[in-house]
Motif scaffolding. Structure first.
Motif, PDB file in Angstrom:
ATOM      1  N   ALA A  87       0.725  -1.269  -0.018  1.00  0.00           N
ATOM      2  CA  ALA A  87       0.014   0.028  -0.040  1.00  0.00           C
ATOM      3  C   ALA A  87       0.673   1.038   0.042  1.00  0.00           C
ATOM      4  N   ILE A  88       2.163   1.372   0.636  1.00  0.00           N
ATOM      5  CA  ILE A  88       2.743   2.557   0.870  1.00  0.00           C
ATOM      6  C   ILE A  88       3.115   3.354  -0.565  1.00  0.00           C
ATOM      7  N   PRO A  89       3.346   2.618  -1.568  1.00  0.00           N
ATOM      8  CA  PRO A  89       3.797   3.373  -2.936  1.00  0.00           C
ATOM      9  C   PRO A  89       2.703   4.264  -3.432  1.00  0.00           C
ATOM     10  N   GLY A  90       1.358   4.018  -3.346  1.00  0.00           N
ATOM     11  CA  GLY A  90       0.497   4.597  -3.748  1.00  0.00           C
ATOM     12  C   GLY A  90      -0.477   5.403  -2.445  1.00  0.00           C
ATOM     13  N   ALA A  91      -0.020   5.365  -1.272  1.00  0.00           N
ATOM     14  CA  ALA A  91      -0.829   5.784  -0.072  1.00  0.00           C
ATOM     15  C   ALA A  91      -0.659   7.288  -0.007  1.00  0.00           C
ATOM     16  N   ARG A  92      -1.930   7.761   0.305  1.00  0.00           N
ATOM     17  CA  ARG A  92      -1.720   9.454   0.319  1.00  0.00           C
ATOM     18  C   ARG A  92      -1.986   9.824   2.036  1.00  0.00           C
ATOM     19  N   GLN A  93      -2.658   8.823   2.717  1.00  0.00           N
ATOM     20  CA  GLN A  93      -2.723   9.092   4.168  1.00  0.00           C
ATOM     21  C   GLN A  93      -2.745   7.694   4.981  1.00  0.00           C
ATOM     22  N   VAL A  94      -2.468   7.939   6.170  1.00  0.00           N
ATOM     23  CA  VAL A  94      -2.120   6.802   7.050  1.00  0.00           C
ATOM     24  C   VAL A  94      -3.452   5.857   6.918  1.00  0.00           C
ATOM     25  N   SER A  95      -4.501   6.132   6.834  1.00  0.00           N
ATOM     26  CA  SER A  95      -5.787   5.400   6.889  1.00  0.00           C
ATOM     27  C   SER A  95      -5.846   4.655   5.566  1.00  0.00           C
ATOM     28  N   ASP A  96      -4.973   4.850   4.158  1.00  0.00           N
ATOM     29  CA  ASP A  96      -4.888   4.056   3.337  1.00  0.00           C
ATOM     30  C   ASP A  96      -4.112   2.759   3.842  1.00  0.00           C
ATOM     31  N   VAL A  97      -3.349   2.662   4.689  1.00  0.00           N
ATOM     32  CA  VAL A  97      -2.360   1.619   4.982  1.00  0.00           C
ATOM     33  C   VAL A  97      -3.124   0.993   6.384  1.00  0.00           C
ATOM     34  N   MET A  98      -3.277   1.668   7.294  1.00  0.00           N
ATOM     35  CA  MET A  98      -3.621   1.134   8.631  1.00  0.00           C
ATOM     36  C   MET A  98      -5.152   0.919   8.564  1.00  0.00           C
ATOM     37  N   ALA A  99      -5.685  -0.618   8.580  1.00  0.00           N
ATOM     38  CA  ALA A  99      -7.022  -0.749   8.657  1.00  0.00           C
ATOM     39  C   ALA A  99      -7.415  -0.739  10.155  1.00  0.00           C
ATOM     40  N   PRO A 100      -8.626  -0.434  10.549  1.00  0.00           N
ATOM     41  CA  PRO A 100      -8.815  -0.539  12.152  1.00  0.00           C
ATOM     42  C   PRO A 100      -8.676  -1.969  12.567  1.00  0.00           C
ATOM     43  N   ILE A 101      -8.235  -1.838  13.978  1.00  0.00           N
ATOM     44  CA  ILE A 101      -8.091  -3.163  14.794  1.00  0.00           C
ATOM     45  C   ILE A 101      -9.440  -3.934  14.757  1.00  0.00           C
ATOM     46  N   THR A 102      -9.625  -5.177  14.156  1.00  0.00           N
ATOM     47  CA  THR A 102     -10.559  -5.964  14.229  1.00  0.00           C
ATOM     48  C   THR A 102     -10.564  -7.112  15.181  1.00  0.00           C
ATOM     49  N   ARG A 103      -9.302  -7.315  15.933  1.00  0.00           N
ATOM     50  CA  ARG A 103      -9.185  -8.379  16.903  1.00  0.00           C
ATOM     51  C   ARG A 103      -9.971  -8.058  17.987  1.00  0.00           C
TER      52      ARG A 103
END
Length: 391
Positions: free
Chosen positions: A367-383
């Motif tokens: 995801a990092i090459p095209g990410a514009r903001q951290v939410s593009d990379v980090m999904a919410p914790i689902t555990r």
């Protein structure tokens, strides 16, 4: 306490948290049997800094010491151990169990004819620190050998409330991640061991619980001494930033190994001086970045002047180490052609990118090459359900 072997130990009145070790010293019947093996290192101490191996040796029940990554005394660098030896203080054999197969550990335990296996070691609250994996491996081996397994519990130094980062996809399980829990998981080592046993459908370990520990406690709140868990995790400040900046181990940037501030400083020879200002402009909560130059004495970029930042945590309650580490990665990836991803060191992690092992999935790297903001990379914790909490 009159000597290292005494078992009539009483905690100092100012100590707020009573560890599992201290409870066992006060009542050795909490672990039955006459022959014990102890998985430990120098982080396992009483409130007055007596090591677990020396204190428990006074019961006359210890028969062997099992050592994790870095060795019993923590002298080995990442990915290495002190190997099998004999402990000069107790005369007990030291068995290196880091990266060992559970079947080999089980055979060794059978040969020693121990009645119980005890784990007492200080974890750092981050999924990819290998002590939890080693405890899980030894626990599995103990169950295979039909030997009861006990954990002497200790505080999570990052608190037992805050969780941050993704879980672990099964294909990326390794020594730097055995369990599907967030990177900053908020569990004690005893809770991790019980969660691992439930997940594997094996007998639960017995946990000698702490007394007086609350989930919201910082390390300073516990009243306990800090012993550096490994050569590159010297302070509680380091432990706090580690869940985020350890991600740089999977990149061509230095994570500060070979300096006096590992994981608190990050940089590379090709990084520009604008890195600190760009990070500060993000306004990340509870943290500030100072432009720093450093020369590692070993590891990546040894002997070269690196340009980077020192991470200064201003408010631990607001600071989000995993988010901060990801923001630092995203920015670094766009500041020079020297940025790249590394394959794992040769410690049985396979051929996948090391960052994937740390993150627990390939999604961060992809995801990092095209990410514009951290939410593009980090999904919410689902555990949300990580097993029964003990405290």
């Amino acid at each position: 306490m009159s000597d290292a072997g005494a078992v009539d130990w009483e905690p100092d009145a100012i100590v707020r948290v009573l560890t599992g070790l201290e409870r066992l010293l006060a009542d050795p019947t909490l672990v039955p049997g006459e022959r014990w093996a102890l998985l430990t290192n120098d982080t396992a101490v009483t409130a007055d800094l007596v090591s677990a191996k020396n204190a428990l040796n006074g019961t006359g029940q210890l028969r062997a010491l099992l050592a994790p990554e870095h060795g019993l005394h923590g002298t080995a660098q990442a990915g290495f151990t002190e190997q099998d030896a004999t402990d000069s203080a107790t005369g007990l054999p030291i068995i290196d169990v880091y990266a060992a197969e559970s079947s080999d550990i089980a055979n060794a335990l059978r040969e020693m004819r121990v009645d119980a296996v005890i784990a007492d070691i200080q974890d750092v609250g981050t999924r990819y620190y290998t002590y939890a994996a080693t405890v899980i491996d030894v626990m599995t081996a103990s169950i295979q050998a039909g030997i009861p397994f006990y954990v002497l519990d200790r505080p999570n130094p990052l608190n037992g409330v805050t969780r941050e980062g993704p879980g672990l996809e099964p294909d990326f399980a390794s020594l730097v991640g055995r369990l599907d829990v967030p990177i900053r998981h908020g569990l004690t080592l005893g809770e991790l061991a019980q969660h691992a046993a439930r997940s594997a459908g094996i007998q639960l370990p017995s946990v000698i619980r702490m007394e007086g520990w609350g989930r919201s406690m910082t390390w300073a709140d516990t009243g306990l001494p800090w012993v550096m868990p490994s050569p590159n995790l010297p302070t509680t400040d380091t432990a706090l930033v580690y869940p985020g900046t350890a991600l740089f181990e999977g990149t061509t940037l230095s994570e500060g190994r070979g300096t006096t501030r590992p994981f608190e400083i990050v940089g590379a020879p090709w990084l520009t001086a604008s890195y600190a200002a760009s990070l500060n402009a993000l306004g990340l909560p509870g943290v500030a970045f100072r432009e720093a130059r450093f020369v590692p004495t070993f590891s990546k970029h040894r002997g070269e002047v690196c340009v980077g930042v020192q991470v200064h945590v201003l408010d631990p309650g607001l600071f989000e180490p995993v988010r901060t580490g990801v923001e630092m990665l995203m920015l670094a990836a766009n500041l020079g052609e020297g940025f790249g991803w590394l394959t794992p060191p040769d410690i049985g992690l396979g051929a996948q990118h090391f960052i994937d092992k740390l993150w627990g999935a390939s999604s961060l790297r992809e995801a990092i090459p095209g990410a514009r903001q951290v939410s593009d990379v980090m999904a919410p914790i689902t555990r949300g359900n990580m097993g029964e909490l003990l405290y």
